[in-house]
Design a protein around this motif. Structure first.
Motif, PDB file in Angstrom:
ATOM      1  N   GLY B 138     -11.666  -0.397  32.464  1.00  0.00           N
ATOM      2  CA  GLY B 138     -11.677   1.046  32.670  1.00  0.00           C
ATOM      3  C   GLY B 138     -10.524   1.486  33.540  1.00  0.00           C
ATOM      4  O   GLY B 138      -9.865   2.496  33.259  1.00  0.00           O
ATOM      5  N   GLU B 139     -10.244   0.702  34.597  1.00  0.00           N
ATOM      6  CA  GLU B 139      -9.129   1.040  35.488  1.00  0.00           C
ATOM      7  C   GLU B 139      -7.801   0.963  34.747  1.00  0.00           C
ATOM      8  O   GLU B 139      -6.913   1.780  34.956  1.00  0.00           O
ATOM      9  N   GLN B 140      -7.711  -0.032  33.860  1.00  0.00           N
ATOM     10  CA  GLN B 140      -6.481  -0.161  33.076  1.00  0.00           C
ATOM     11  C   GLN B 140      -6.284   1.061  32.184  1.00  0.00           C
ATOM     12  O   GLN B 140      -5.175   1.559  32.026  1.00  0.00           O
ATOM     13  N   GLN B 141      -7.380   1.553  31.602  1.00  0.00           N
ATOM     14  CA  GLN B 141      -7.266   2.732  30.747  1.00  0.00           C
ATOM     15  C   GLN B 141      -6.827   3.945  31.554  1.00  0.00           C
ATOM     16  O   GLN B 141      -5.984   4.718  31.121  1.00  0.00           O
ATOM     17  N   MET B 142      -7.375   4.052  32.764  1.00  0.00           N
ATOM     18  CA  MET B 142      -6.968   5.163  33.624  1.00  0.00           C
ATOM     19  C   MET B 142      -5.494   5.038  33.977  1.00  0.00           C
ATOM     20  O   MET B 142      -4.752   6.017  33.962  1.00  0.00           O
ATOM     21  N   LEU B 143      -5.075   3.806  34.261  1.00  0.00           N
ATOM     22  CA  LEU B 143      -3.671   3.576  34.596  1.00  0.00           C
ATOM     23  C   LEU B 143      -2.795   3.973  33.407  1.00  0.00           C
ATOM     24  O   LEU B 143      -1.750   4.613  33.580  1.00  0.00           O
ATOM     25  N   LEU B 158      -3.191  10.126  22.438  1.00  0.00           N
ATOM     26  CA  LEU B 158      -4.060   9.069  22.971  1.00  0.00           C
ATOM     27  C   LEU B 158      -4.637   8.255  21.822  1.00  0.00           C
ATOM     28  O   LEU B 158      -5.240   8.807  20.904  1.00  0.00           O
ATOM     29  N   ASP B 159      -4.440   6.935  21.881  1.00  0.00           N
ATOM     30  CA  ASP B 159      -4.929   6.067  20.816  1.00  0.00           C
ATOM     31  C   ASP B 159      -6.139   5.278  21.300  1.00  0.00           C
ATOM     32  O   ASP B 159      -6.003   4.346  22.088  1.00  0.00           O
ATOM     33  N   GLU B 160      -7.298   5.652  20.852  1.00  0.00           N
ATOM     34  CA  GLU B 160      -8.555   4.973  21.165  1.00  0.00           C
ATOM     35  C   GLU B 160      -8.760   4.692  22.644  1.00  0.00           C
ATOM     36  O   GLU B 160      -8.870   3.540  23.062  1.00  0.00           O
ATOM     37  N   PRO B 161      -8.835   5.727  23.453  1.00  0.00           N
ATOM     38  CA  PRO B 161      -9.036   5.485  24.882  1.00  0.00           C
ATOM     39  C   PRO B 161     -10.393   4.863  25.215  1.00  0.00           C
ATOM     40  O   PRO B 161     -10.560   4.316  26.292  1.00  0.00           O
ATOM     41  N   SER B 162     -11.338   4.894  24.288  1.00  0.00           N
ATOM     42  CA  SER B 162     -12.668   4.360  24.604  1.00  0.00           C
ATOM     43  C   SER B 162     -12.789   2.880  24.258  1.00  0.00           C
ATOM     44  O   SER B 162     -13.824   2.270  24.500  1.00  0.00           O
ATOM     45  N   LEU B 163     -11.708   2.313  23.706  1.00  0.00           N
ATOM     46  CA  LEU B 163     -11.774   0.950  23.181  1.00  0.00           C
ATOM     47  C   LEU B 163     -12.259  -0.064  24.218  1.00  0.00           C
ATOM     48  O   LEU B 163     -11.647  -0.255  25.261  1.00  0.00           O
ATOM     49  N   GLY B 164     -13.377  -0.692  23.932  1.00  0.00           N
ATOM     50  CA  GLY B 164     -13.865  -1.786  24.767  1.00  0.00           C
ATOM     51  C   GLY B 164     -14.374  -1.370  26.128  1.00  0.00           C
ATOM     52  O   GLY B 164     -14.463  -2.189  27.034  1.00  0.00           O
ATOM     53  N   LEU B 165     -14.691  -0.104  26.288  1.00  0.00           N
ATOM     54  CA  LEU B 165     -15.156   0.336  27.601  1.00  0.00           C
ATOM     55  C   LEU B 165     -16.648   0.656  27.571  1.00  0.00           C
ATOM     56  O   LEU B 165     -17.194   1.061  26.548  1.00  0.00           O
ATOM     57  N   PRO B 167     -20.016   2.737  28.101  1.00  0.00           N
ATOM     58  CA  PRO B 167     -20.243   4.155  27.830  1.00  0.00           C
ATOM     59  C   PRO B 167     -20.062   5.044  29.050  1.00  0.00           C
ATOM     60  O   PRO B 167     -19.507   6.138  28.942  1.00  0.00           O
ATOM     61  N   VAL B 168     -20.495   4.561  30.219  1.00  0.00           N
ATOM     62  CA  VAL B 168     -20.373   5.381  31.421  1.00  0.00           C
ATOM     63  C   VAL B 168     -18.911   5.714  31.672  1.00  0.00           C
ATOM     64  O   VAL B 168     -18.552   6.861  31.965  1.00  0.00           O
ATOM     65  N   ILE B 169     -18.059   4.699  31.544  1.00  0.00           N
ATOM     66  CA  ILE B 169     -16.637   4.892  31.819  1.00  0.00           C
ATOM     67  C   ILE B 169     -16.006   5.763  30.743  1.00  0.00           C
ATOM     68  O   ILE B 169     -15.168   6.614  31.021  1.00  0.00           O
ATOM     69  N   VAL B 170     -16.451   5.563  29.502  1.00  0.00           N
ATOM     70  CA  VAL B 170     -15.940   6.395  28.415  1.00  0.00           C
ATOM     71  C   VAL B 170     -16.213   7.862  28.727  1.00  0.00           C
ATOM     72  O   VAL B 170     -15.346   8.715  28.555  1.00  0.00           O
ATOM     73  N   GLU B 171     -17.407   8.133  29.229  1.00  0.00           N
ATOM     74  CA  GLU B 171     -17.723   9.538  29.560  1.00  0.00           C
ATOM     75  C   GLU B 171     -16.803  10.060  30.648  1.00  0.00           C
ATOM     76  O   GLU B 171     -16.350  11.207  30.589  1.00  0.00           O
ATOM     77  N   ASP B 172     -16.536   9.220  31.665  1.00  0.00           N
ATOM     78  CA  ASP B 172     -15.607   9.625  32.720  1.00  0.00           C
ATOM     79  C   ASP B 172     -14.276  10.018  32.120  1.00  0.00           C
ATOM     80  O   ASP B 172     -13.700  11.064  32.444  1.00  0.00           O
ATOM     81  N   ILE B 173     -13.771   9.143  31.250  1.00  0.00           N
ATOM     82  CA  ILE B 173     -12.443   9.371  30.691  1.00  0.00           C
ATOM     83  C   ILE B 173     -12.424  10.631  29.835  1.00  0.00           C
ATOM     84  O   ILE B 173     -11.504  11.445  29.925  1.00  0.00           O
ATOM     85  N   LEU B 178     -11.016  16.455  29.085  1.00  0.00           N
ATOM     86  CA  LEU B 178     -11.379  17.871  28.999  1.00  0.00           C
ATOM     87  C   LEU B 178     -10.706  18.668  30.110  1.00  0.00           C
ATOM     88  O   LEU B 178     -10.175  19.752  29.891  1.00  0.00           O
ATOM     89  N   GLU B 179     -10.723  18.083  31.324  1.00  0.00           N
ATOM     90  CA  GLU B 179     -10.066  18.731  32.465  1.00  0.00           C
ATOM     91  C   GLU B 179      -8.587  18.940  32.182  1.00  0.00           C
ATOM     92  O   GLU B 179      -8.027  20.003  32.427  1.00  0.00           O
ATOM     93  N   LEU B 180      -7.964  17.893  31.663  1.00  0.00           N
ATOM     94  CA  LEU B 180      -6.534  17.948  31.349  1.00  0.00           C
ATOM     95  C   LEU B 180      -6.263  19.090  30.388  1.00  0.00           C
ATOM     96  O   LEU B 180      -5.311  19.850  30.537  1.00  0.00           O
ATOM     97  N   LYS B 181      -7.111  19.180  29.382  1.00  0.00           N
ATOM     98  CA  LYS B 181      -6.937  20.198  28.366  1.00  0.00           C
ATOM     99  C   LYS B 181      -7.068  21.587  28.992  1.00  0.00           C
ATOM    100  O   LYS B 181      -6.269  22.481  28.719  1.00  0.00           O
TER     101      LYS B 181
END
Lengths: 263, 238, 288, 334
Positions: B138-143, B158-165, B167-173, B178-181
């Motif tokens: 998850g930290e790597q995805q954030m990085l 963004l290419d598959e940001p949820s890959l291998g994460l 669910p809790v972390i996927v929701e964070d991301i 959404l915030e970014l948008k």
């Protein structure tokens, strides 16, 4: 060929493996019955392919056993596991792309062509007989899957869906008892996926196989599976018949995301 | 803002994209859904110029970028966060972030942006001297996302940001996306997690074997029978 | 006795380390093992020799000239040969660089003949006595210079944006491209750096050894040092270089001279047997 | 039609080459016979390399070492036991080389890529060092006299005799490799070259097949080394260590992974210095280096690749000519 104790052809017991501190598979146990189509589903990165790679001998698990027909597969090399009767396809296709379709299938006949090196050097009668037999068997499978017209064309000439089918044909050439399919419908459209579903069921019946399946296409998984296990984060969170899985709230939450329930 | 007009491209003889048209409006979040191998990633690669087009046209802010190079794409503000994160494993977290700003010359602003990333993702601040490969998934995805933002993207792919994460972390991301948008970043998101992707998307496309087979508002597609069956695994609506 | 042997070994090892570091850098950045690396070194050293002795230019001019020559040579090699072979099979790279090695040797033979030349010492002076051992200032000079060069390389790779970019590229080409790093430019740069490292190694080695067209054989020693240290790891390459230098300086005291040439290979075999990934190498997990 | 004849011509080309081979010494002088024998020897050893690299994807710098090993084993055995008939010597050398191939192949199993290349280079160098070290047995740096091939009292001393032995062997080797390439082992080797993961999941024992290909390459090198010692009669380890580049050159020029490539390659390499003569020899390595780089860059499939290209181009022209021709025909009919 029934194993002595029960009808389980494949038993995973407490299987664990980690890469660089991340647990890819975490204490997974499951039993696959003879002649069933057993699916493993779960989000990307849940460890499904890793399980396949452990079964077929590419990874060595940190702990746990893989029992196939009463024999522990852990510590056996991939080629030995192929000899025991496990055939597989790969998520990203591992075909010999420079070679023709027929050559690909003949390579899978390696275990069944009984010739010696010196006989091959001299091309003795035995070599000719064995090669002809292997070729016939390969053609039989190509016929079965409707690929015979492609036999002499190099793999790289084909579009993705046909390559997928060729890889399936190659795995069948190994005469496996357990057929492992890693995302066979990946990259196929709806029609092709439906076709494939029928083919897998037909293969299971005609060749008397057990099929282990990883797939993202839910319609296919729900259609053809006898039983399903759901993995998440390397752990099993549910298993059962397709209907049970479909209505399992935990599965819906993990796999489909929160809110899918009230969607 | 970004227009893909009837683009076609292939790997060798295998067709990856077949006459695909996709439009992204400024400030919108657009999702592309599809199974593995349906051509989603190829789409992003075509936009960031990693993949050559055989036919069709790419327009970005009205300019034809069909023939530009990957470097020019970055200079234009088209920034891709690749599938599988692709952080630089042996560089530190900070070095990874500065690599994101490779094409920028404004040193002071880069420093400010570094601070900004640290405030977006406090966990990265704690680990700024750590080698990136020691981070969790998850930290790597954030990085990876933070590294992309360091380039000050005009459009973020963004290419598959949820890959291998988990669910809790996927929701964070996703809530961060959404915030970014809402802060005004244009986002093109490729996802397999259809439910999540459709929930936050303004508009979405469904790709099957290299073709767009369905498109519409995110919420619209969520209710679509076919989408529900093949991508959400829901057979009959209750 | 042993002490002065070790110092000599460290001096030779410094050169090996420079060669090995250059090789590893090229493998990491462009995936090409440069079998012509030693011949880059040889021909650059000849250029330095010509500038210094034949044209009687000052020291620093000769060195700068040779380094510039080496950098250009590296860039030309990358542009003309390596860039095309990089994406192909490994055997193509081996044979392409091997071919370059023979071309450079052939050119050197035409320009400078097959003779042996004496390269002037940079660090003249009397032997330094430490206890019973006597150490040549040349050895000490070589060791210090090598340490300075390697430190500079380290600082370049770690503190500059371009250097960090080069490291990023070696770790993930696609991601680096997506950062806007111009890949071909960085390839060019790394081969220029590789050439410069080779030239430094040659200039440091030549005074201790005679200068000849056969010097390029050091490529193999350098590769062995890199493998011993763990291929793909710069620190490993340095350790491997020094280890090889010390051992090939100390061991000959105990074994017949005819077998001296075998030492690097025996070491290589031992390492490959015990830990195929080398001393600092990581285990690779192949993705299926 | 014309294409077919061309194909047929290509098919029979090797046989024509072979026929010329056998009639050779009657018409040509001793020097040319010597050269052609050398070609055969080079073709055999390079075929070993070609099988290892082109067929099985296992890079090897070891060929010169194996070749020297074969030459020295033969010379040492026959100089101690002169009564051994030469077919038996060949067999002994082949077996010893195979054994050495296994021994060297074994530690190399875990290696691939550059590691494998360097390990084979290391072994090859170790063989040369050992030859020089074992002076009493091998003559060390001085080299040693290699006894002529003999059966009983009949000694095969002339170049013609070696020519026939080498010619027969090269034909057998080419046919054997052609056979292997189309059967089980050859397919397994190709599979390993292209994709080890897929190969092993097809039940191919990677280690066993790699050992096999190592041993096969070693046997071809060892036997050709023996023939070389018959030809030049006095062997020094440096003769062999200097040959490494030629093998790569022959393989690349002929066409890597093509059965008859080594034959065309060795004809080219042996004839090149003959055509250019004296001055050329001084700068042979330079010219070889340039040729190697040019081929690797511009014609990576060697003569075969160039030939294929020409043929494809000419078939396009042919179509054009056919069209023209049919138009003329139509005119005539009118």
């Amino acid at each position: 060929m029934k194993s002595p104790n029960n009808d389980n052809i494949l038993t995973l017991d407490n299987l664990s493996i980690s890469f660089g501190g991340i647990k890819a598979v975490d204490g997974l146990s499951l039993k696959v019955n003879e002649n069933e189509i057993f699916s493993i589903i779960g989000p990307n990165g849940a460890g499904k392919t890793t399980v396949f790679n452990i079964i077929s001998g590419f990874y060595k698990p940190d702990s746990g056993t893989v029992e196939f027909k009463g024999r522990n597969l852990v510590n056996h090399k991939p080629h030995e596991i192929a000899r025991f009767g496990v055939g597989r396809t790969f998520q990203n296709l591992e075909l010999f792309s420079r070679m023709t379709v027929l050559e690909n299938l003949l390579i899978a006949k390696h275990l069944y062509v009984k010739t010696r090196f010196w006989e091959e050097l001299l091309k003795t009668k035995n070599v000719k007989v064995e090669e002809a037999r292997a070729e016939d068997e390969a053609y039989a499978i190509l016929n079965y899957l409707g690929l015979e017209q492609y036999a002499h064309i190099p793999i790289s000439e084909f579009p993705f869906p046909i390559q997928k089918r060729i890889e399936l044909a190659r795995a069948l050439s190994l005469k496996p008892e357990l057929l492992i399919l890693d995302e066979p419908a990946g990259g196929l459209n709806m029609v092709e996926t439906e076709e494939l579903s029928t083919i897998i069921q037909r293969i299971r019946d005609d060749y008397n196989l057990t099929v282990l399946l990883v797939e993202h296409d839910m319609s296919m998984v729900m259609n053809i599976s006898d039983r399903i296990t759901v993995l998440q984060y390397g752990k099993e969170i549910a298993d059962g018949k397709p209907e049970e899985i479909q209505n399992n709230p935990m599965v819906i939450e993990a796999y489909l995301g929160k809110g899918a329930m009230h969607a | 803002m970004l227009k893909l007009n009837n683009i076609t491209c292939s790997y060798g003889k295998v067709l990856a994209l077949d006459d695909v048209s996709i439009h992204v409006e400024k400030g919108a979040l657009v999702s592309i859904l599809g199974a593995n191998g349906a051509g989603k990633s190829s789409c992003l690669k075509a936009i960031s110029r990693l993949l050559k087009l055989q036919a069709g046209q790419l327009l970005f802010q009205g300019n034809d970028i069909t023939k530009s190079t990957p470097e020019q794409a970055v200079h234009n503000g088209i920034i891709q966060v690749p599938e599988g994160r692709m952080i630089f494993p042996d560089l530190t977290v900070t070095e990874n972030l500065t690599m994101g700003a490779y094409c920028r010359k404004d040193k002071k602003e880069i420093q400010n942006d570094l601070e900004k990333m640290n405030s977006y993702f406090p966990i990265l601040k704690d680990r700024r001297r750590q080698i990136a490969s020691t981070l969790s998934g998850g930290e790597q995805q954030m990085l990876a996302i933070a590294r992309g933002l360091m380039a000050r993207p005009k459009i973020l792919l963004l290419d598959e940001p949820s890959l291998g994460l988990a669910p809790v972390i996927v929701e964070d991301i996703f809530s961060f996306l959404l915030e970014l948008k809402q802060a005004g970043t244009t986002i093109l998101l490729v996802e397999q997690n259809a439910f999540m992707a459709l929930q936050i998307a303004d508009y979405a496309y469904v790709l099957e074997t290299g073709k767009v087979t369905l498109e519409g508002q995110g919420k619209e597609l969520l209710e679509n029978e076919r989408v529900r069956e093949s991508y959400l695994g829901i057979k009959k609506s209750k | 006795m042993i002490f002065s042997l070790i110092v000599d070994g460290l001096a030779v090892g410094s050169v090996y380390a420079l060669v090995a570091v250059g090789l590893v850098m090229l493998v990491k950045s462009t995936g090409a093992l440069n079998f012509a690396h030693g011949d880059f070194m040889m021909i650059s050293t000849f250029v330095a020799y010509s500038l210094l002795v034949q044209l009687e230019l000052p020291f620093w001019v000769a060195i700068v000239g040779a380094l510039a020559f080496a950098a250009v040579l590296g860039m030309v090699a990358e542009r003309l040969v390596i860039r095309k072979l990089m994406t192909g099979p490994m055997s193509g790279i081996i044979m392409g660089t091997l071919g370059m090695a023979y071309i450079l040797q052939g050119i050197a033979k035409i320009v400078w003949t097959d003779d042996i030349f004496k390269f002037p010492e940079f660090f003249p002076g009397d032997f330094v006595k430490i206890g019973s051992a006597s150490i040549s200032p040349q050895s000490i000079g070589v060791i210090i210079s090598a340490i300075i060069i390697i430190t500079c390389l380290y600082l370049f790779l770690n503190l500059t944006k371009v250097g960090t970019g080069l490291r990023a590229l070696t770790q993930n080409k696609t991601a680096a491209t997506l950062m806007g790093i111009k890949v071909t430019k960085v390839y060019s740069l790394s081969w220029a750096l590789g050439g410069i490292l080779a030239a430094f190694a040659g200039i440091l080695l030549a005074p201790a050894l005679y200068l000849s067209t056969g010097m390029g054989g050091i490529t193999f020693t350098g590769i062995i040092a890199a493998i011993i240290g763990g291929f793909g790891n710069m620190f490993g390459a340095i350790i491997g270089g020094y280890l090889l230098g010390i051992l090939s300086s100390v061991i000959p005291v105990y074994i017949p001279t005819e077998l001296q040439g075998i030492i690097p290979f025996v070491l290589l075999m031992l390492v490959l047997f015990i830990k195929p990934t080398g001393i600092l190498g990581k285990k690779m997990v192949k993705k299926v | 039609m014309i294409n077919k004849t061309k194909n047929r011509f290509l098919k029979y080309l090797p046989i024509i080459v072979i026929a010329v081979y056998f009639a050779g010494p009657i018409f040509i002088g001793e020097y040319l016979t010597y050269l052609i024998t050398l070609m055969a020897i080079m073709a055999i050893v390079t075929q070993g390399l070609n099988v290892m690299i082109g067929y099985a994807g296992q890079f090897s710098f070891g060929q010169p070492g194996f070749m020297a090993f074969g030459a020295y084993i033969g010379a040492i055995v026959v100089s101690r036991m002169p009564w051994i008939p030469f077919p038996l010597t060949i067999l002994i050398v082949a077996l010893a080389s195979a054994l050495l191939g296994f021994i060297i192949g074994f530690p190399c199993l875990r290696l691939s890529g550059f590691y494998l290349a360097m390990a084979t280079f290391g072994f090859s160098s170790a063989i040369f060092e050992l030859i020089n070290y074992l002076g009493p047995l091998t003559g060390g740096n001085e080299g040693m006299y290699a006894p002529a091939a003999a059966i009983g009292k009949w000694k095969l001393t002339s170049t013609d005799d070696v020519y026939y032995i080498a010619a027969i062997t090269v034909v057998l080797v080419m046919i054997g490799v052609k056979h292997i390439s189309k059967t089980r082992t050859g397919r397994a080797w190709n599979a390993i070259r292209d994709d080890e993961i897929a190969a092993s999941s097809m039940g191919i024992n990677l280690q066993r097949e790699k050992l096999k290909v190592f041993a096969f390459g070693a046997v071809l090198a060892g036997v050709s080394g023996l023939f070389y010692s018959y030809l030049i009669r006095y062997i020094e380890s440096s003769y062999f260590s200097a040959m490494g580049l030629s093998f790569f050159l022959i393989m690349v020029v002929g066409g890597t992974g093509r059965v008859f490539g080594p034959i065309y390659g060795s004809i080219f390499i042996i004839m090149l210095p003959q055509v250019f003569g004296g001055k050329f020899n001084q700068h042979m390595n330079l010219v070889y280096g340039i040729i190697l780089v040019l081929f690797v860059l511009l014609a990576p499939n060697g003569f075969y690749g160039i030939w294929d290209k020409i043929r494809n181009k000419s078939s396009v022209n042919m179509n054009l000519r056919d069209k023209l021709f049919s138009w003329i025909k139509r005119e005539r009919v009118k």
